[in-house]
Every structure is written in structure tokens, then in C-alpha cells.
Write a protein that holds these residues in place. Structure first.
Motif, PDB file in Angstrom:
ATOM      1  N   GLY A 131     -10.690  15.478 -13.006  1.00  0.00           N
ATOM      2  CA  GLY A 131      -9.820  14.392 -13.421  1.00  0.00           C
ATOM      3  C   GLY A 131      -9.198  13.716 -12.222  1.00  0.00           C
ATOM      4  N   GLU A 132      -8.114  13.008 -12.453  1.00  0.00           N
ATOM      5  CA  GLU A 132      -7.403  12.289 -11.400  1.00  0.00           C
ATOM      6  C   GLU A 132      -5.998  12.866 -11.295  1.00  0.00           C
ATOM      7  N   GLU A 133      -5.565  13.112 -10.057  1.00  0.00           N
ATOM      8  CA  GLU A 133      -4.287  13.769  -9.836  1.00  0.00           C
ATOM      9  C   GLU A 133      -3.178  12.741  -9.616  1.00  0.00           C
ATOM     10  N   PRO A 145      12.507  11.341 -16.691  1.00  0.00           N
ATOM     11  CA  PRO A 145      11.426  11.067 -15.733  1.00  0.00           C
ATOM     12  C   PRO A 145      11.785   9.927 -14.786  1.00  0.00           C
ATOM     13  N   LEU A 146      11.376  10.066 -13.534  1.00  0.00           N
ATOM     14  CA  LEU A 146      11.483   9.004 -12.547  1.00  0.00           C
ATOM     15  C   LEU A 146      10.143   8.274 -12.466  1.00  0.00           C
ATOM     16  N   ALA A 147      10.013   7.375 -11.502  1.00  0.00           N
ATOM     17  CA  ALA A 147       8.764   6.648 -11.324  1.00  0.00           C
ATOM     18  C   ALA A 147       7.651   7.609 -10.918  1.00  0.00           C
ATOM     19  N   SER A 148       6.435   7.293 -11.317  1.00  0.00           N
ATOM     20  CA  SER A 148       5.281   8.108 -10.960  1.00  0.00           C
ATOM     21  C   SER A 148       4.770   7.733  -9.572  1.00  0.00           C
ATOM     22  N   ALA A 149       3.929   8.589  -9.025  1.00  0.00           N
ATOM     23  CA  ALA A 149       3.317   8.319  -7.721  1.00  0.00           C
ATOM     24  C   ALA A 149       1.976   9.040  -7.655  1.00  0.00           C
ATOM     25  N   GLN A 150       1.155   8.599  -6.726  1.00  0.00           N
ATOM     26  CA  GLN A 150      -0.107   9.278  -6.454  1.00  0.00           C
ATOM     27  C   GLN A 150      -0.264   9.379  -4.947  1.00  0.00           C
ATOM     28  N   ALA A 162       0.710   7.513  -0.046  1.00  0.00           N
ATOM     29  CA  ALA A 162       1.002   7.531  -1.476  1.00  0.00           C
ATOM     30  C   ALA A 162       1.309   6.120  -1.948  1.00  0.00           C
ATOM     31  N   TYR A 163       1.320   5.943  -3.272  1.00  0.00           N
ATOM     32  CA  TYR A 163       1.734   4.670  -3.855  1.00  0.00           C
ATOM     33  C   TYR A 163       2.413   4.923  -5.190  1.00  0.00           C
ATOM     34  N   SER A 164       3.240   3.973  -5.594  1.00  0.00           N
ATOM     35  CA  SER A 164       3.999   4.079  -6.844  1.00  0.00           C
ATOM     36  C   SER A 164       4.156   2.686  -7.440  1.00  0.00           C
ATOM     37  N   GLU A 219       5.615  11.238  -1.290  1.00  0.00           N
ATOM     38  CA  GLU A 219       5.928  10.505  -2.511  1.00  0.00           C
ATOM     39  C   GLU A 219       7.355   9.971  -2.531  1.00  0.00           C
ATOM     40  N   ALA A 220       8.297  10.705  -1.944  1.00  0.00           N
ATOM     41  CA  ALA A 220       9.675  10.207  -1.898  1.00  0.00           C
ATOM     42  C   ALA A 220       9.763   8.855  -1.217  1.00  0.00           C
ATOM     43  N   GLN A 221       8.877   8.626  -0.255  1.00  0.00           N
ATOM     44  CA  GLN A 221       8.917   7.389   0.516  1.00  0.00           C
ATOM     45  C   GLN A 221       8.435   6.174  -0.290  1.00  0.00           C
ATOM     46  N   VAL A 222       7.791   6.411  -1.446  1.00  0.00           N
ATOM     47  CA  VAL A 222       7.425   5.278  -2.304  1.00  0.00           C
ATOM     48  C   VAL A 222       8.238   5.235  -3.587  1.00  0.00           C
ATOM     49  N   VAL A 223       8.751   6.380  -4.039  1.00  0.00           N
ATOM     50  CA  VAL A 223       9.552   6.402  -5.269  1.00  0.00           C
ATOM     51  C   VAL A 223      10.968   5.905  -5.008  1.00  0.00           C
TER      52      VAL A 223
END
Length: 437
Positions: A185-187, A201-206, A225-227, A287-291
Motif C-alpha cells: 500500500g501507500e504509507e 486529528p491534525l493535518a496529515s503528512a507523507q 515530506a509534504y502536507s 513531518e513537523a516541518q510541514v504540519v
């Protein structure tokens, strides 16, 4: 109020930037911090995994809130000691932090509440772990059953690779491993504020774990990462909250160890159905850097509400902008790498529209002529770790955010660094340039 933030990486720089913007923050101290954090807060040396030392500094400062950034202090019970001392803290107890500190504990909790995750087995002897792998075959996943700074996981596509991972992880006396089935799948990452009962929930990220373009090379702590993450849409988020996050939080409360703080659920998503890969008990890096740059709400009241059981009273606001970050790492990372190399061009890079630069492994000082060439002087920014910088950009969409981030990356003068040029590739439109050039 005075706020003390523990940590010194890219995650903590992003947290410091958000905390410093709060009207509630009169003074921000970060221990130990780094060269970038020092530009917006006071940095103090501190053994952050020593609970008594943390309490002593918090009392000296008369801190109204202590924010624990990384996982190691949480696993050492820093939040417990602060709470016992009557000092407000954002971060879970040692018992609740076991959701990250022990992979097998997390699996047991998931089994108890029927949260979907990979099949697993724990081993404390290399021989039995090797026999399990040879019987199960590959692909298969091998994990250190403990904290490993984001690098104790091998997704082995061959039996030989899995056996080698077991041998490496179990070389230390007392080491244990968890071996899991390989999930397809995709993580993506789901971040949740929790106060023991309520979860928001906060914003999602990958993020991108592999070191090199095309998801090649060894696992790292994260190369970008991106969000938001399109694969983790509202429907999938609801499923993850109802089948994974809330059942796990209810089970933790039932055990008498309620979770208060930031819970990070790494998810594998296939056909719209999420399964748990792992939990972390703090914000992710990178991820913190994009959320956090997308959060419009004041982060300090949210942290205090999580610690005091008042999240039901809060609401979150987010910018519509998309965020993307590119990590610049020292050549050789996640293996051996040089330190003390001068990094230039940071002011020009930060001047690109929508860009913020978060420091991770940096220091300020003077380099020798042989370490980073010539021209370095007092006050230069030096590399001091494996992952060194995170270049984050906001944009109207992923294409714009990505273009801005790589424009800034290309203005940074650091011959000893490297980055992936394909951050965000899974979510890019089919006609977008996927090379980051």
C-alpha cells in the motif's frame, strides 16, 4: 509565560517557531537547541534525558510549560517527573511512551483492541528469529524492539537481507527484534492530539524514508515530506481514528496509562483501508516541518489543553496552503559522514517566497581550512549531524510548494550535502516535473 522546549533537531526548530509566535510565550528557552533555533530563542545546555536536571532547569526558569520534543526523554520518564513536581508538561508519561519505546508493547495493545496492523512475532535470540524468517520468506520487515532514532527498521526484500538485519540488530547483549509481515500500500502519517480521553486529528503528512531518489537506498529518519497527504483523505482519516487511534487510546486508559500528548500513527493504506505500521509519541521529523507551518491556531493553548484534559474545549484552524520540505543531509548519511563543514547561501534561500529553513544538525563556529574549504569565519553555520537542514515551502498547491523548496535548496552552498530531488512524487500531477530541477 516562560516555556522550556527540550530537543535540538529540525522538529524542535519547527516547534520553537510555532511556540515563539504565541502571545502566551513571553520567553522561550530551548535545551540544547541548535544554531538555527538560537536565532529565535535562548539555548541552554542540558542533559534532557535526566529527569532531575530537567526539573531543576524548569524550576530555575519558573517555566509555565515544558514541551518535550524527542522520544528519548519521554522514555526516561521526564514527563512523569515534571508532573510530580507540579510543572505543566506536553508529552506522555513513561508508561504511555511505551507505544514508541517498545514495538512489541504496541502490537500487544493493538491485539487487545483489534486495531488492524501487520502480523508479528518477537524474538530475543538470533537463532529463532532467523528460523522464523527462513520459514516465512521475503519480503518481510525486521524492527528493533526499542528506540532506534527512526533507523531501526529494515524492509527486507530478500531472506538474506532480513537475516543480515537480525544479525546487526541483535549484536548487542539483550537486544530483541520484532519481525512483521510485509504490508503493501501507500504509507502516510496521521498526527493526533490526545488528552487521555479526547483525540483530535491534525493535518496529515507523507514522508520519504529511503535515502535516494526513487525510494532507493537505506531507511533514514526521513529525507523530506509534504502536507496534506492525498492518500489520507477525510474518509481514510475517519477510518483510522475509529479503528486504530481511538481503540488504542481507550485501551491505554483501561490499563491505567492514559495517553496525553501528540500521538503519531504511521499508516499503511491500501484500497482506502488503513493499517498501523507504528506509533511515535511525539511530532515526526521531518513531518513537523510541514504540519506546523500550516497550523493557524495558537499551539500553546492546545498543548496545555492536552496536558490538562481540556481538548474538548478547543478548535483547530489550518491554512489551505500545501507545504513541502526537502531535507539536506551530509554525504554518507545514514552511514558515516563528515561534520564541521561550512554552509553558505542560507539567507538567499530563506528569501525565496514561502520558504522557511529549519535547522537540525547545525552548529555555529569556525572551521579549519581543510574541513570545509576556505572563506569560513567566526559565526559560520556548520554541519553537525546527519540530517542538517529542512527547507520548507508553502504554496497554493504541491507543484508551487515543491518548486519554491527546490529553488531555495539550489541557493544553499554546501558541497558536502545531498538531498533527494523527487520529494512529493507520489502526489504530483502526471504532467509535473518529478526531478526537482
Amino acid at each position: 509565560m516562560v516555556i522550556l522546549l527540550l530537543g535540538g533537531g529540525g522538529r524542535e526548530h519547527a516547534l520553537a517557531a510555532s511556540i515563539a509566535e504565541s502571545p502566551l510565550c513571553d520567553r522561550l528557552i530551548v535545551a540544547p537547541g541548535n544554531a538555527g533555533i538560537a536565532m529565535l530563542a535562548e539555548c541552554r545546555p542540558l542533559a534532557i534525558t535526566d529527569p532531575s536536571a530537567v526539573v531543576a532547569l524548569a524550576r530555575e526558569l519558573d517555566a509555565g510549560l515544558v514541551v518535550v520534543g524527542p522520544e528519548a526523554p519521554l522514555a526516561e520518564g521526564v514527563a512523569d517527573t515534571l508532573s510530580t513536581a507540579g510543572i505543566p508538561v506536553f508529552g506522555p508519561s513513561r508508561a504511555a511512551a511505551a507505544l514508541e519505546a517498545s514495538k512489541s508493547f504496541t502490537k500487544e495493545v493493538c491485539d487487545a483492541c483489534a486495531a488492524p496492523t501487520a502480523g508479528w512475532a518477537r524474538f530475543d535470540a538470533a537463532a529463532t528469529a532467523r528460523a522464523h524468517i527462513e520459514a516465512a520468506g521475503a519480503p518481510i520487515v525486521v524492527k528493533a524492539d526499542g528506540l532506534a532514532a527512526g533507523k531501526g527498521v529494515t524492509v527486507a526484500m530478500t531472506v538474506d537481507d532480513a537475516l543480515a538485519a537480525v544479525d546487526a540488530l541483535m549484536a548487542e547483549p539483550g537486544a530483541e527484534v520484532v519481525i512483521e509481515e510485509f504490508m503493501t500500500g501507500e504509507e502516510a502519517s496521521l498526527f493526533v492530539l490526545a488528552d487521555g480521553e479526547v483525540a483530535i486529528p491534525l493535518a496529515s503528512a507523507q514522508d520519504h524514508k529511503r535515502a535516494f531518489d526513487g525510494d532507493e537506498g537505506p531507511n533514514t529518519g526521513g529525507m523530506g515530506a509534504y502536507s496534506p497527504a492525498p492518500v489520507l483523505d477525510a474518509v481514510v482519516e475517519t477510518r483510522a481514528m475509529e479503528t486504530i487511534v481511538r481503540p488504542v487510546l481507550a485501551e491505554m486508559a483501561r490499563r491505567g496509562t492514559p495517553f496525553r500528548g501528540l500521538l503519531y500513527a504511521g499508516l499503511m493504506i491500501e484500497g482506502g483501508n488503513p493499517r498501523l505500521v507504528e506509533f511515535n509519541v511525539r511530532f515526526g521529523d521531518p513531518e513537523a516541518q510541514v504540519v506546523l507551518p500550516r497550523l493557524r491556531s495558537d499551539i500553546v493553548p492546545l498543548m496545555m489543553a492536552a496536558g490538562e484534559g481540556r481538548l474538548a474545549e478547543t478548535a483547530l484552524g489550518w491554512t489551505e496552503a500545501v507545504a513541502l520540505t526537502v531535507v539536506l543531509a551530509a554525504r554518507g548519511y545514514p552511514g558515516g559522514y563528515a561534520k564541521g563543514e561550512a554552509i553558505g547561501g542560507l539567507a538567499a534561500a530563506a528569501a525565496v517566497e514561502g520558504v522557511r529553513i529549519f535547522h537540525a544538525g547545525t552548529a555555529r563556529g569556525t572551521v579549519s581550512g581543510t574541513a570545509a574549504g576556505t572563506g569560513a569565519g567566526e559565526g559560520d553555520i556548520l554541519s553537525a549531524g546527519g540530517r542538517v537542514l529542512a527547507v520548507t515551502a508553502l504554496g497554493r498547491d504541491l507543484v508551487e510548494a515543491r518548486a519554491r523548496a527546490y529553488r531555495a535548496v539550489d541557493l544553499i552552498d554546501w558541497p558536502g550535502g545531498f538531498c533527494r530531488r523527487d520529494i512529493g512524487w507520489r502526489a504530483l500531477p502526471a504532467d509535473a516535473d518529478s526531478t526537482g530541477r
